[in-house]
Structures are given as structure tokens and as C-alpha cells.
Design an enzyme around this catalytic site. Structure first.
Site, PDB file in Angstrom:
ATOM      1  N   ARG A 140       8.028 -10.785   5.404  1.00 26.02           N
ATOM      2  CA  ARG A 140       7.723 -10.441   6.793  1.00 26.02           C
ATOM      3  C   ARG A 140       8.564 -11.325   7.706  1.00 26.02           C
ATOM      4  O   ARG A 140       8.636 -12.539   7.510  1.00 26.02           O
ATOM      5  CB  ARG A 140       6.228 -10.612   7.085  1.00 26.02           C
ATOM      6  CG  ARG A 140       5.385  -9.624   6.297  1.00 26.02           C
ATOM      7  CD  ARG A 140       3.902  -9.732   6.574  1.00 26.02           C
ATOM      8  NE  ARG A 140       3.160  -8.815   5.706  1.00 26.02           N
ATOM      9  CZ  ARG A 140       1.832  -8.745   5.627  1.00 26.02           C
ATOM     10  NH1 ARG A 140       1.094  -9.542   6.380  1.00 26.02           N
ATOM     11  NH2 ARG A 140       1.257  -7.890   4.800  1.00 26.02           N
ATOM     12  N   ASP A 195      -2.846  -8.508  -4.326  1.00 25.46           N
ATOM     13  CA  ASP A 195      -3.053  -7.275  -3.570  1.00 25.46           C
ATOM     14  C   ASP A 195      -3.532  -6.165  -4.501  1.00 25.46           C
ATOM     15  O   ASP A 195      -2.955  -5.959  -5.572  1.00 25.46           O
ATOM     16  CB  ASP A 195      -1.717  -6.892  -2.931  1.00 25.46           C
ATOM     17  CG  ASP A 195      -1.879  -5.955  -1.764  1.00 25.46           C
ATOM     18  OD1 ASP A 195      -3.014  -5.787  -1.306  1.00 25.46           O
ATOM     19  OD2 ASP A 195      -0.869  -5.404  -1.319  1.00 25.46           O
ATOM     20  N   HIS A 237      -5.355  -1.979  -4.472  1.00 22.23           N
ATOM     21  CA  HIS A 237      -5.806  -0.804  -3.719  1.00 22.23           C
ATOM     22  C   HIS A 237      -6.630   0.072  -4.650  1.00 22.23           C
ATOM     23  O   HIS A 237      -6.191   0.407  -5.754  1.00 22.23           O
ATOM     24  CB  HIS A 237      -4.610  -0.038  -3.157  1.00 22.23           C
ATOM     25  CG  HIS A 237      -3.844  -0.840  -2.154  1.00 22.23           C
ATOM     26  ND1 HIS A 237      -2.756  -1.607  -2.499  1.00 22.23           N
ATOM     27  CD2 HIS A 237      -4.039  -1.028  -0.829  1.00 22.23           C
ATOM     28  CE1 HIS A 237      -2.299  -2.227  -1.421  1.00 22.23           C
ATOM     29  NE2 HIS A 237      -3.052  -1.888  -0.401  1.00 22.23           N
ATOM     30  N   CYS A 275       0.793  -1.238   0.000  1.00 23.47           N
ATOM     31  CA  CYS A 275       0.000   0.000   0.000  1.00 23.47           C
ATOM     32  C   CYS A 275       0.827   1.290   0.000  1.00 23.47           C
ATOM     33  O   CYS A 275       0.478   2.233  -0.729  1.00 23.47           O
ATOM     34  CB  CYS A 275      -1.015  -0.008   1.136  1.00 23.47           C
ATOM     35  SG  CYS A 275      -0.471  -0.728   2.669  1.00 23.47           S
ATOM     36  N   LYS A 332     -14.127  -2.562   8.065  1.00 25.87           N
ATOM     37  CA  LYS A 332     -13.712  -3.583   7.108  1.00 25.87           C
ATOM     38  C   LYS A 332     -14.743  -4.697   7.021  1.00 25.87           C
ATOM     39  O   LYS A 332     -15.585  -4.870   7.902  1.00 25.87           O
ATOM     40  CB  LYS A 332     -12.367  -4.180   7.517  1.00 25.87           C
ATOM     41  CG  LYS A 332     -12.378  -4.887   8.863  1.00 25.87           C
ATOM     42  CD  LYS A 332     -11.019  -5.504   9.181  1.00 25.87           C
ATOM     43  CE  LYS A 332     -11.044  -6.188  10.562  1.00 25.87           C
ATOM     44  NZ  LYS A 332      -9.788  -6.901  10.843  1.00 25.87           N
ATOM     45  N   HIS A 376      -8.382  -1.320   0.609  1.00 27.30           N
ATOM     46  CA  HIS A 376      -7.448  -2.441   0.503  1.00 27.30           C
ATOM     47  C   HIS A 376      -8.292  -3.689   0.239  1.00 27.30           C
ATOM     48  O   HIS A 376      -9.252  -3.946   0.970  1.00 27.30           O
ATOM     49  CB  HIS A 376      -6.681  -2.665   1.809  1.00 27.30           C
ATOM     50  CG  HIS A 376      -5.951  -1.472   2.329  1.00 27.30           C
ATOM     51  ND1 HIS A 376      -4.588  -1.341   2.227  1.00 27.30           N
ATOM     52  CD2 HIS A 376      -6.389  -0.360   2.976  1.00 27.30           C
ATOM     53  CE1 HIS A 376      -4.213  -0.203   2.805  1.00 27.30           C
ATOM     54  NE2 HIS A 376      -5.297   0.414   3.251  1.00 27.30           N
ATOM     55  N   GLN A 390       0.811 -11.677  -2.808  1.00 21.75           N
ATOM     56  CA  GLN A 390      -0.629 -11.514  -2.621  1.00 21.75           C
ATOM     57  C   GLN A 390      -1.267 -11.036  -3.916  1.00 21.75           C
ATOM     58  O   GLN A 390      -0.605 -10.415  -4.747  1.00 21.75           O
ATOM     59  CB  GLN A 390      -0.922 -10.479  -1.533  1.00 21.75           C
ATOM     60  CG  GLN A 390      -0.555 -10.892  -0.125  1.00 21.75           C
ATOM     61  CD  GLN A 390      -0.907  -9.814   0.887  1.00 21.75           C
ATOM     62  OE1 GLN A 390      -0.707  -8.631   0.640  1.00 21.75           O
ATOM     63  NE2 GLN A 390      -1.437 -10.218   2.030  1.00 21.75           N
TER      64      GLN A 390
END
Length: 728
Positions: A447, A467, A469, A418, A548, A595, A465
Site C-alpha cells: 500500500r 487474511d 475470506h 479479496c 462488521k 472478511h 496478513q
């Protein structure tokens, strides 16, 4: 209740340090074993005729705690008796109102008034929305819910209570110092500090025997609210409880619970008594660190499971056997999909067949991105720490990042995408006409998970991911959320998953304006209502930066998994000072960031899919789509030609040219290896340029020419059917 027998201890033990006391007890145990004990501990006082292996005498702190508890509890009982009782109204879940007396009537009394069967089956209650002990007196008018084991909250309380029974057994057996003992998703555990000692699974039978003896005694769970200073005295032998009291308890009082000789710091609530636990089993043990800090003390952890019915334990054991067969770590190696190596902990090695699955999943999402208006971007893997300071991650997440120095500056591998996407949005002035702007990124993330937390593909250090946005205006939130829900519904239906939706709203500690939160939550609620699927409200469970929607999928074994997420974020746009031109003069407004991820971590999704399908992959995703089998060696050349045609058309195909196996053996081997289709070729097929098609489930589709087979394969792969073999 069993007594501790501490009078047999030398009076000097009280003056010893934690380490000295444990060493003394270890030496005493060793001396007893030397006298012919053959590795078993002696019977503890109160268990002389039971044959239980436990410390004799029990640790001194047990008797010390009991004496303090009894004194404090006597005071509490006197205070309770002095309270003035008055009539109260108790409203049940179905709206029925029953009468009671304050400080006298308990939830159990209400349940028993309805029926004895109900009272016996209830695990716990909720009073005005808060979990509440069944034997705790009600204080005034209230809403009352009676909760059974088949509800999530009932299971959590039941397993928490069993953790206390395990704690009692561990104190009586090891004499160490307990730390945390919570319920978890499937069962419970307890951590204990043992000086120079490790727990062995060989000791589980002794621990289970102690637990079952506590169950047989039907030890009542007794709640007591105690002053902090009294608790510091009560737990003066346990440094870990001292830390919790000093660092975590910010109120003048907190609660402890007692069952039998066991007393622990605990908010509760608990089942009425240990006799409710009809079946239990200890499942595994491991080492861990105090509060997950590798620099802190090493602890021993014991896990377990329990049920209110022995039949449920048997069903659970059968389930575990099936789950073990489907364990993705085992199937990954057996089917040559992926493996892990100690030289790169938490980073998976995907073999060619595993890489095929990985790439197919990304291709699937990529196709949907094009169809749904997402733009794929590529961002750096390494950033200066200044980026993470701006985003706020450095202040709260730095210890979970891989960081290093470059030319006297601190850099780190990205753990999420992000902040990089915020830089992309901010690269030039943005217009309202560009919104919603949907950025997608398959970038590699890292991570720094603790080595003890790593678990196959479900907890890794290196992952990708799906992922994305979405940068949008506040009045576009509803449409974008609807698009996200439609996206995940489509993907999960392809996988054959059902799912549950949870809306998590504003927590107590939140950032931003309440009006903005209220508007966003209203849009989410309206979208969920229009979506048509059942959803559950989780009030106060949102992130501090926005509400969320959590999505929980259910696999073939009915196990829940958290993968997808749809998260509103009001804070990152503010931290990066993101704006867009509204088209009304020079007015600028902040976008909202959504997200969202559908697969979540691709690695974790592969673990779930591997276990869900049990290695029996659907055709479109399968790394073993077709096996060509010649009926005799003289047809090997043709078999290889057919395999090559399939391969050239993009299908994972092999040919079995092993002359040592019979035709039936080759077909059976291909079926056991979970090839979706087996193509048998012989003289007739060579002459007709065909192949005889059958499936891994031994459904025979007969003879087809190769172009037809390829066309059918393409159609099945495009349709992404779960039952492609029957639809051929």
C-alpha cells in the site's frame, strides 16, 4: 480577555497578501531581536506584566474576528432572550426525571442541582444521544447524560478544547494560519501554515506558557451559529478555513467557538472554560501536508496532551517513559530483530531472529487453519487494473496502490487479497455442498502510504496478513461468525491479551437491501450474545457494503490496538457476479463474503507483541530460547554439542564460549538478553550427559539429561504457555 493591540499596525497591512503580511511580521520580529531581544518575542498587548513571549502586536485577523463575533453574538443573545420559555422534563441516565425551563435550563444547572462536586467533575453532556455543551440551554424535553473525563467521549471533548487553547497560543506566537485541530487517541494536535518557517521543540516552553495563561484566565467557551456568508467574511484572512467553508459546509449555517481572543470553525462541543485544564504538555512536532496531499501546502503540526488533574499528567509521563523503553523500533534494533532503511521506506528488514518470530506467528495461524477447516491458497502479487475496477477499489483506492504500465496496460501490486479470492471462487460453478468455503492467504501486500505516515511496523508499505475470506450462504453467517470469534479468542488468550468487541451496523449511505442488512445484523447480534463476552453497539459505523465486528485488544500497558476484524460483504459477490447452485433445480444464489483477520498485519502484530512483552518473549515464540554456558574453557566442546542437539531439535539456542567473561557474567548476560533458559555445563554434566537448568528470572530447575530437556522444551513449545519457564 487580552486585547490584540492591532492599532499599532500600519494601516497598509490590511492590503497586503498572506505571504507579504507574514514576511512583514517576520521582519519586524527580526528587528526586535536585533535590538537585544536574544531570540524571544516581545510581550503582547494584554500580557505586559506576564513576561510571555508572543507577537506584538497580535495578527490583525484576531481583532477582526473578535469584532464580528461580538456583533453576531449580541444579536444571538437578543434572539435567545426573546424566545418563550416553557416547563420541560429532563430524564437522567438512571431514569430520574427533573424539571427545567426551555431556553433557560442548562445541563450544568441540572448537574449543580444534584451536587456541586458532580457539576465540577462533569466534562460534557449528551442530550438525546448527541454531545452537548454544559452551558447551552436545553430546548425541550430530553434524555440527559453527564459525562466525565474517564469516559472516551469525555476525553475527546477535553482534548479538543485543549487543542483550541493550543490554537490560541500558536496564533499569538507565530501569527500563521491554523488548519485542523482535532482530538486524537491520546491527546490533540493543531496544524498551522507558516510561510518559510518551521516549528521547533525549543519553542514549546513559550507555547506552554501562553496556554497556561489562557487556562489561568478561565476563558469561557462560547458557541455561536453563524451564516456561511458571514463566516467567509470572518475568516477571509485564512485561505484554509475558506476552503473548508466552500468545500465541506453544505448547510446555510454552521458553528464557531470562541475562547478568549481565539475563534475557530468548530462543531464542538467543549468544556465550560479553559480553567478545567489543570495540566498540559506539548509532546512533539512534525511537518505534514494539507489534508494529507503531498502536492498541497506544507504545514507545521504540534501535538499535546492534557488532563483535569496534575496527578494524571505525572502518571501519563511515567507511562510514556515505560512505553519509550518498550518502543518496538528501539527493541527491534537492540535485540537484532528487524530494522528499516531509507532505501526502502516502509518495508522492514527482518533479521534471522525477527524472521523466526514472523514465521512462528504464521505457523501458529496455519496450524489453526488446518484445525478449523480453512484452505490456504496462493494468489498473484500483480493484477491488471481491470480487476480493481470490477472490485471498486480503483475508483476509491487507486492513489494508495503502486501502479505501473505493462505493454500499454495499467497494472498494480495488490493491496488486499479479496478480489483475487473472488476470481478463485468464480473459476468454476460452485455447489451449496462446498459452502462454507474458507480461503486463507498469507500473500505479500503493498500500500502506497505517504512517507510522513510511515511509523515503524505499525504503518508500512509492504506487509502480510493472516487474511481469510469465507464464502457462505446467508443462513450460515451465524455459525461462521461464532467460529471466527472462537478463533480470535483462542489466539489472543495465547498472547495474553484481553479484548473488546464492537458491533458496527448499517450506515446512512449503504448498498443493498435493508432486509438483507437487518437479517445479517440480527445474526451478528445473536452470535455476540451467545459468545458471552461483553460487546458495544456502534450504530451506523459499519462499512457501506456490510456490518462488521471490530475487535480491540489491550496490551500489557493497557493500550488499545485494532487488529482483528470480522466484516460481512454483500457487494463483492454482486460486483463479481458470484453464485452457487442451491440444489433446487437450476436456482442460483449469491454467497456472502466474510472478511476476517486475527493478527491483522503480521508486521503490526509483531510491533504490538514486541512492546507488550518488552522483549521478554514467551518460550514458544522466543528467538532466544536457550543459552548453553560452560563453567570453564575445557567444557566448550561439550557445551557446543548440547547447543547443537537443541538446535537440531528445532530450538533457538546459542553457546557462550567467550573466555574473557566469568561464569556469573555469562549467566547474567544471557538473562539480560532474555534467553528463556540458561543451561550450565561443567565436569559433572559432561560425565552425566546432562545440563544444569535455570531461567532468565534466576529460577533454578537443577540437573537434567539432554533428552529430557528437549522433551520438556517440546512440550512447552506445543502448549504455548506464557510462563513456560516456571512450568519446566
Amino acid at each position: 480577555m487580552a486585547e490584540s493591540g492591532t492599532k499599532q499596525l500600519d494601516a497598509d497591512v490590511a492590503a497586503l497578501s498572506l505571504s507579504d503580511e507574514q514576511k512583514l511580521r517576520r521582519d519586524l520580529d527580526h528587528e526586535e531581536k536585533e535590538k537585544g531581544d536574544k531570540g524571544k518575542k516581545s510581550k503582547g498587548k494584554g500580557a505586559e506584566n506576564s513576561g510571555l513571549a508572543e507577537l506584538n502586536p497580535w495578527p490583525e485577523y484576531i481583532d477582526f474576528r473578535l469584532k464580528m463575533f461580538d456583533e453576531l453574538h449580541d444579536r444571538y443573545q437578543a434572539e435567545l432572550a426573546a424566545k418563550e420559555s416553557s416547563p420541560i422534563k429532563i430524564t437522567l441516565r438512571d431514569g430520574k426525571v427533573v424539571d427545567g425551563q426551555s431556553w433557560q435550563t442548562t445541563p450544568y444547572d441540572v448537574a449543580a442541582g444534584i451536587s456541586k462536586g458532580l457539576a465540577d467533575s462533569v466534562v460534557i453532556s449528551k442530550v438525546n444521544g448527541e454531545l452537548f455543551d454544559l452551558d447551552r440551554p436545553l430546548e425541550g424535553d430530553c434524555q440527559l447524560q453527564l459525562i466525565k473525563f474517564d469516559e472516551d467521549e469525555g476525553q475527546a471533548v477535553f482534548w479538543h478544547s485543549t487543542a483550541h487553547v493550543l490554537g490560541e497560543a500558536m496564533e499569538r506566537y507565530y501569527g500563521g494560519h491554523l488548519c485542523y485541530g482535532p482530538p486524537i487517541e491520546n491527546g490533540f494536535y493543531y496544524d498551522m501554515f507558516l510561510d518559510q518557517r518551521q516549528v521547533s521543540s525549543n519553542e514549546f516552553s513559550d507555547l506552554e506558557a501562553l496556554m497556561k495563561s489562557a487556562v489561568k484566565e478561565k476563558q469561557q467557551f462560547v458557541r455561536l451559529e453563524v451564516k456561511k456568508e458571514d463566516l467567509l467574511e470572518m475568516f477571509k484572512f485564512n485561505e484554509f478555513k475558506q476552503r473548508l467553508l466552500r468545500e465541506r459546509v453544505q448547510t446555510p449555517t454552521t458553528t464557531v467557538y470562541r475562547n478568549g481572543p481565539f475563534i475557530d470553525l468548530c462543531r464542538g462541543p467543549h468544556v465550560r472554560h479553559t480553567g478545567k485544564i489543570k495540566a498540559l504538555k506539548l509532546t512533539k512536532n512534525s511537518s505534514t501536508y494539507w489534508e494529507g496531499n503531498a502536492a498541497a501546502e506544507s504545514l507545521q503540526r504540534v501535538y499535546g496532551i492534557s488532563f483535569p488533574d496534575t496527578k494524571q499528567l505525572k502518571e501519563w509521563q511515567k507511562f510514556q517513559e515505560e512505553a519509550a523503553k518498550r518502543d518496538h523500533r528501539k527493541l527491534g534494533r537492540d535485540h537484532e530483530l528487524f530494522f528499516f532503511h531509507e532505501l526502502s521506506p516502509g518495508s522492514c528488514f527482518f533479521l534471522p531472529r525477527g524472521a523466526h518470530i514472523y514465521n512462528k506467528l504464521i505457523e501458529f495461524i496455519r496450524e489453526e487453519y488446518r484445525r478449523r477447516g480453512f484452505q490456504e491458497v496462493i494468489t498473484p502479487n500483480v493484477y491488471n487494473s481491470k480487476l480493481w475496477v470490477t472490485s471498486g477499489h480503483w475508483q476509491h483506492y487507486a492513489e494508495n496502490m503502486f501502479s505501473f504500465d505493462v505493454e500499454k496496460e495499467k497494472f498494480a501490486l495488490k493491496p488486499m487479497n479479496c478480489p483475487g479470492h473472488c476470481l478463485m471462487f468464480d473459476m468454476r460453478p460452485r455447489s451449496w455442498r462446498e459452502l462454507p468455503l474458507r480461503m486463507a492467504d498469507f500473500g505479500v501486500l503493498h500500500r502506497n502510504e505517504l512517507s510522513g505516515a510511515l511509523s515503524g511496523l505499525t504503518r508500512v508499505r509492504r506487509f502480510q496478513q493472516d487474511d481469510a475470506h469465507i464464502f457462505c450462504a446467508s443462513d450460515q453467517i451465524k455459525d461462521e461468525i461464532h467460529g471466527c470469534l472462537d478463533f480470535l479468542q483462542h489466539v489472543y488468550s495465547v498472547f495474553g491479551f484481553t479484548f473488546k468487541l464492537f458491533l458496527s451496523t448499517r450506515p446512512d449511505k449503504f448498498l443493498g437491501d435493508i432486509e438483507v442488512w437487518d437479517n445479517a445484523e440480527k445474526q451478528l447480534q445473536d452470535t455476540l450474545d451467545e459468545f458471552g463476552e461483553k460487546w458495544v453497539l456502534n450504530p451506523g459505523d459499519g462499512a457501506f457494503y456490510g456490518p462488521k465486528i471490530d475487535i480491540q485488544i489491550m496490551d500489557a500497558l493497557r493500550r488499545p490496538h485494532q487488529c482483528a476484524t470480522i466484516q460481512l460483504d454483500f457487494q463483492l459477490p454482486q460486483r463479481f457476479n458470484l453464485t452457487f447452485m442451491t440444489g433446487e433445480g437450476d436456482e442460483r444464489r449469491r454467497p456472502v463474503i466474510i472478511h476476517r483477520a486475527i493478527l491483522g498485519s503480521v508486521e503490526r502484530m509483531i510491533a504490538i507483541l514486541t512492546e507488550n512483552y518488552g522483549g521478554k518473549w514467551p518460550f514458544w515464540l522466543s528467538p532466544r530460547q536457550a543459552m548453553v554456558v560452560p563453567v570453564a574453557p575445557k567444557y566448550d566442546t561439550y557445551a557446543e554439542q548440547v547447543r547443537q542437539q537443541l538446535h537440531s531439535s528445532g530450538f533457538c539456542s546459542d553457546s557462550d564460549l567467550d573466555h574473557g567473561d566469568t561464569l556469573n557474567k555469562k549467566v547474567r548476560n544471557a538473562q539480560l538478553a532474555q534467553y528463556n533458559f540458561i543451561l550450565v555445563v561443567g565436569q559433572k554434566e559432561v560425565e552425566n550427559k546432562t545440563a544444569n537448568v535455570r531461567t532468565r528470572d534466576n529460577v533454578v530447575h537443577g540437573e537434567h539429561d539432554i533428552p529430557t530437556i528437549i522433551d520438556k522444551f517440546k512440550g512447552l513449545a506445543q502448549a504455548k504457555l506464557l510462563d513456560a519457564e516456571s512450568q519446566f
